[in-house]
Design a protein around this motif. Structure first.
Motif, PDB file in Angstrom:
ATOM      1  N   GLN A 122       0.841  -1.191   0.000  1.00  7.64           N
ATOM      2  CA  GLN A 122       0.000   0.000   0.000  1.00  7.64           C
ATOM      3  C   GLN A 122       0.879   1.245   0.000  1.00  7.64           C
ATOM      4  O   GLN A 122       2.047   1.182   0.408  1.00  7.64           O
ATOM      5  CB  GLN A 122      -0.920  -0.033   1.221  1.00  7.64           C
ATOM      6  N   ASP A 195      -3.811  -3.554  -4.113  1.00  8.58           N
ATOM      7  CA  ASP A 195      -5.130  -3.932  -4.641  1.00  8.58           C
ATOM      8  C   ASP A 195      -5.026  -4.607  -6.010  1.00  8.58           C
ATOM      9  O   ASP A 195      -5.679  -5.605  -6.278  1.00  8.58           O
ATOM     10  CB  ASP A 195      -6.030  -2.694  -4.741  1.00  8.58           C
ATOM     11  N   ARG A 196      -4.175  -4.051  -6.853  1.00  7.43           N
ATOM     12  CA  ARG A 196      -4.029  -4.609  -8.213  1.00  7.43           C
ATOM     13  C   ARG A 196      -3.392  -6.006  -8.183  1.00  7.43           C
ATOM     14  O   ARG A 196      -3.753  -6.884  -8.938  1.00  7.43           O
ATOM     15  CB  ARG A 196      -3.194  -3.658  -9.089  1.00  7.43           C
ATOM     16  N   SER A 198      -3.467  -8.167  -5.584  1.00 11.11           N
ATOM     17  CA  SER A 198      -4.418  -9.130  -5.021  1.00 11.11           C
ATOM     18  C   SER A 198      -5.387  -9.576  -6.089  1.00 11.11           C
ATOM     19  O   SER A 198      -5.749 -10.741  -6.195  1.00 11.11           O
ATOM     20  CB  SER A 198      -5.242  -8.518  -3.887  1.00 11.11           C
ATOM     21  N   ASP A 199      -5.800  -8.592  -6.899  1.00 11.44           N
ATOM     22  CA  ASP A 199      -6.750  -8.876  -7.950  1.00 11.44           C
ATOM     23  C   ASP A 199      -6.137  -9.821  -8.985  1.00 11.44           C
ATOM     24  O   ASP A 199      -6.729 -10.834  -9.357  1.00 11.44           O
ATOM     25  CB  ASP A 199      -7.135  -7.538  -8.601  1.00 11.44           C
ATOM     26  N   GLU A 204      -7.603 -12.262  -2.315  1.00 10.91           N
ATOM     27  CA  GLU A 204      -8.008 -10.997  -1.711  1.00 10.91           C
ATOM     28  C   GLU A 204      -7.408 -10.785  -0.325  1.00 10.91           C
ATOM     29  O   GLU A 204      -7.334  -9.675   0.151  1.00 10.91           O
ATOM     30  CB  GLU A 204      -9.529 -10.912  -1.650  1.00 10.91           C
TER      31      GLU A 204
END
Lengths: 388, 389
Positions: A122, A195-196, A198-199, A204
């Motif tokens: 992050q 986020d990207r 995990s995607d 998740e």
């Protein structure tokens, strides 16, 4: 009365070829052991010395590494917000980052496969890390986009790890926009947006949380409290402790290898040293007889020969150190058995390595010289003088 | 006086020195054999694999599983005969140091896929009948002293037990297997996939992934096509797969060990260099002492060529005896070393090629160590040698 030191040392000089061969033989053995230890030192310091004490790592209870650990995202968020021990930045945001981590399969430039760690972080991470993690080429990745930065150690070793290249992660293409450098193991990793990542990885759950603690937070007490946390129990340890725990298997293997080689080659080297000293004795039997008959005590003869053997050992140790020095700083990569990923690091000839090498070599000389020295001291002057 | 008498007398003139040199050579050859065997064992794991078995794994990472639903899709591909899930458990038995492989598998299909695994104690039927049963390799039995009927607790480091992360999963040993060929690890701990999956779902509320699938194709079917079709099924996710033959699958792991082979080779080379110096040293010492003898022999009419052969032969005898002891030691300790490296490198074996290599090295050592003293003897003049005191 003691025999002068120069007598013992002149003995080595007189039989130059024998001494030279023995010294180089010892030196090679010492260099092998020192080389393995230098590998171990390079690997261990990469982890142990570059973990920070003020950053804490949060793992799932029972997990021993980030690969094994996982948190449900909402619980991880609760954890970050609810702990007063986590430091805050000027805007009052907690200095903490969720991270996802996965060792992904990559192809090496020179063929074969390996596992490269991919880390989704992050934005707060860079505030946390400060100068420990630097972008040395290109730009940092833009949060929320399919961009990554690659660790400097991966350049030239892993396919597609260079500025402007595209890295496929599962079914998503990522653009390499920068090169990351760090003294620690991060320089063997690929970093992107949490986020990207995990995607793309279809996972998740964050694997761990890294947070900066308010100064003075006690590692032990805090860890104990979190273990029993009513909502989100977690295993907490400082980053330094965490990284140190990730070296156990390979470090132990290398030390075992050094010990095994040291024992077997050591015995062989002692045999060689004994041979050399026996030939030294054979060449000087008459001299020893003379020394004994003019009143030198056997203990003086014993010590003189032992000193000669120790000096042989010392020379061997020095040659060994000289032989091994050039590998200092040579970069290499190997599999870390704890994380099952490949890490790059440099051989490190530390003072400990050199000391071990010299002490080991002296020890070999001592053991090799003991028997010939004892035999020399037990010679009967009458018989020794009669010998040719 | 013939060659053997002369050589024996010369070598036994200083029995201790000869013994020490032989010992040093023996240790070096032993070490070279062992180091080389580590490398060949690593390589042979891949070579010995059976290619009628195919492995389906994630194309992304070794640490990512495949959805269970993939199984029926793979089974539907034409030419596929049996598909078995194979999930790495990664539990801890008593202490993290007691590392060994544990897999949740389909008990019936696994033994169908692996006819080379023979049950030597307990029975397959008992294993299949007991949901919480385990089938363990003979290697583990040797290591931990287990027997059929023992209850084994495994703390789930990757898969916590639903009753808490400090509650171990418990299994009961129902059978012990021993592989007939060395392409199968004899240190595996196998248990029921169904028991694993149901217990996991109880805790997590969702079914677990199957780590990988092992499958066999029907005889006569086109393997390449099957592999292509399986890969194509999941090209667009959610998890891309890679299907490989068993030997490719294992070769991957070997290549992940990276330059271990290179390191071991470098160490072996250095060991040889050190020992060459030691052998050369001894031969030179012997030669110096024999200067007078050489003079006497020459004066008696021995030709240069004959003396050259004698001195060189002496070095060969010394090295060959040492080498033979070293090779014998390597063979004798094969089992013990295998045990020591079992967790990292199962099925350690000393292959014949290694022995051939060792003999070659020994001969080369004998030649190199003997050449210099033998050449020097040629230039010795009887007059000088006899005058030399």
């Amino acid at each position: 009365m003691w025999i002068p030191l120069s007598y013992a040392l002149r003995g080595l000089w007189q039989r130059k070829m024998t001494t030279l061969l023995a010294v180089f033989g010892l030196g090679t053995v010492v260099a092998i052991i020192a080389g393995v230890l230098a590998l171990q030192q390079g690997f261990e310091t990469l982890y142990a010395e570059h973990g920070r004490k003020d950053l804490f790592v949060f793992l799932r209870p029972g997990a021993n590494s980030e690969g094994e650990s996982t948190f449900p995202p909402d619980r991880a968020k609760t954890l970050i917000k609810s702990l007063p021990e986590i430091a805050q930045d000027e805007a009052g945001q907690p200095l903490a980052s969720m991270e996802c981590f996965l060792a992904v399969r990559r192809y090496k430039v020179d063929g074969g496969e390996t596992n490269v760690p991919i880390r989704g972080v992050q934005p707060m991470t860079f505030a946390l890390r400060g100068d420990d993690v630097r972008i040395v080429e290109g730009e940092p990745f833009e949060p929320g986009t399919d961009q990554v930065v690659v660790g400097r150690s991966l350049l030239g070793r892993i396919r597609n790890c260079n500025l402007g290249a595209t890295i496929w992660i599962n079914t998503t293409p990522f653009q390499v926009v920068g090169v990351l450098d760090s003294e620690g193991p991060f320089s063997s990793e690929i970093w992107g947006d949490f986020d990207r990542m995990s995607d793309a990885l279809n996972r998740e759950n964050p694997n761990r949380i890294v947070a900066q603690m308010v100064p003075g937070t006690d590692e032990q007490a805090f860890a104990k409290a979190l273990e029993k946390h009513p909502e989100v129990p977690a295993k907490v340890l400082s980053e330094r402790t965490y990284l140190s725990s990730q070296t156990a298997a390979l470090s132990a293997t290398l030390k075992f290898l050094a010990g095994l080689l040291g024992t077997i080659m050591g015995v062989a080297a002692i045999f060689t040293a004994t041979n050399t000293m026996l030939s030294a004795l054979a060449a000087r039997t008459r001299e020893v007889g003379t020394l004994l008959s003019i009143g030198f005590r056997p203990i003086a003869v014993f010590l003189s020969f032992l000193i000669e053997a120790l000096f042989l050992g010392l020379l061997g140790g020095l040659v060994g150190c000289l032989l091994v020095l050039p590998i200092h700083g040579i970069r290499t990569g190997t599999m870390n058995f704890d994380t099952f990923t490949e890490v790059a690091f440099a051989f490190r000839i530390t003072p400990e390595v050199l000391t071990t090498a010299i002490v080991f070599s002296l020890f070999l000389g001592l053991l090799g010289g003991a028997w010939p020295a004892w035999r020399a001291s037990r010679l009967l002057p009458t018989e020794a003088l009669r010998r040719r | 006086m013939d060659f053997w008498t002369l050589t024996r007398r010369n070598l036994l003139r200083h029995p201790l020195r000869t013994f020490l040199t032989c010992g040093a050579i023996a240790l070096a050859i032993f070490l070279v054999c062992t180091l080389r065997s580590l490398v060949t064992t690593l390589d042979n794991t891949a070579a010995a694999a059976r290619n009628e078995r195919l492995w389906v794994q994630s194309a992304v990472s070794l640490f990512v599983g495949l959805p269970q639903a993939y199984q029926s899709k793979i089974e539907a591909v034409e030419g596929v005969e049996v598909v078995c899930p194979w999930q790495w458990f990664g539990g801890i038995y008593q202490d993290p140091k007691n590392f060994f492989s544990q897999f949740a598998v389909d008990p019936v299909k696994t033994f169908d896929l692996y006819p080379e695994m023979k049950v030597i104690d307990g029975s397959l039927d008992e294993f299949v009948a007991d949901r919480r049963g385990a089938m363990v390799g003979q290697g583990l039995v040797d290591r931990f002293g287990w027997k059929v009927g023992d209850k084994i607790p495994l703390l789930g480091a990757l898969f916590p037990h639903p009753e808490g992360s400090d509650v171990p999963w418990e299994f009961e040993i129902r059978g012990i297997y021993e592989p007939e060929a060395n392409n199968v690890d004899n240190q595996m701990f196998l248990f029921h996939w169904e028991y694993f999956a149901e217990t996991y779902e109880l805790g997590e509320g969702q079914p677990p992934d199957a780590g990988t699938f092992v499958m066999r194709t029907e005889p006569g079917s086109d393997q390449k096509r099957v592999m292509r079709e399986v890969d194509a099924l999941f090209e667009n996710g959610p998890q891309r797969v890679q299907t490989t033959t068993e030997s490719e699958f294992q070769a991957q792991f070997v290549s992940m060990y990276g330059n271990v082979g290179f390191f071991v080779t470098v160490i072996g080379g250095a060991v040889l260099f050190a020992i060459l110096l030691a052998a050369l040293n001894t031969m030179l010492m012997a030669a110096r002492e024999q200067t007078r003898d050489v003079g006497v022999l020459k004066a008696l009419g021995f030709s240069d060529g004959r003396l050259f052969r004698y001195l060189l032969g002496q070095s060969f005898v010394l090295c060959l005896v040492g080498g033979a002891i070293g090779i014998g030691l390597a063979l004798l300790l094969e089992k013990g070393i295998g045990k020591a490296f079992a967790t990292m490198l199962p099925n350690y074996t000393v292959v014949p090629q290694t022995l051939v290599l060792a003999v070659g090295i020994t001969l080369a050592l004998g030649l190199l160590a003997g050449l210099l003293p033998a050449l020097r003897a040629r230039s010795i003049l009887p007059v000088n040698a006899l005058a030399d005191r």
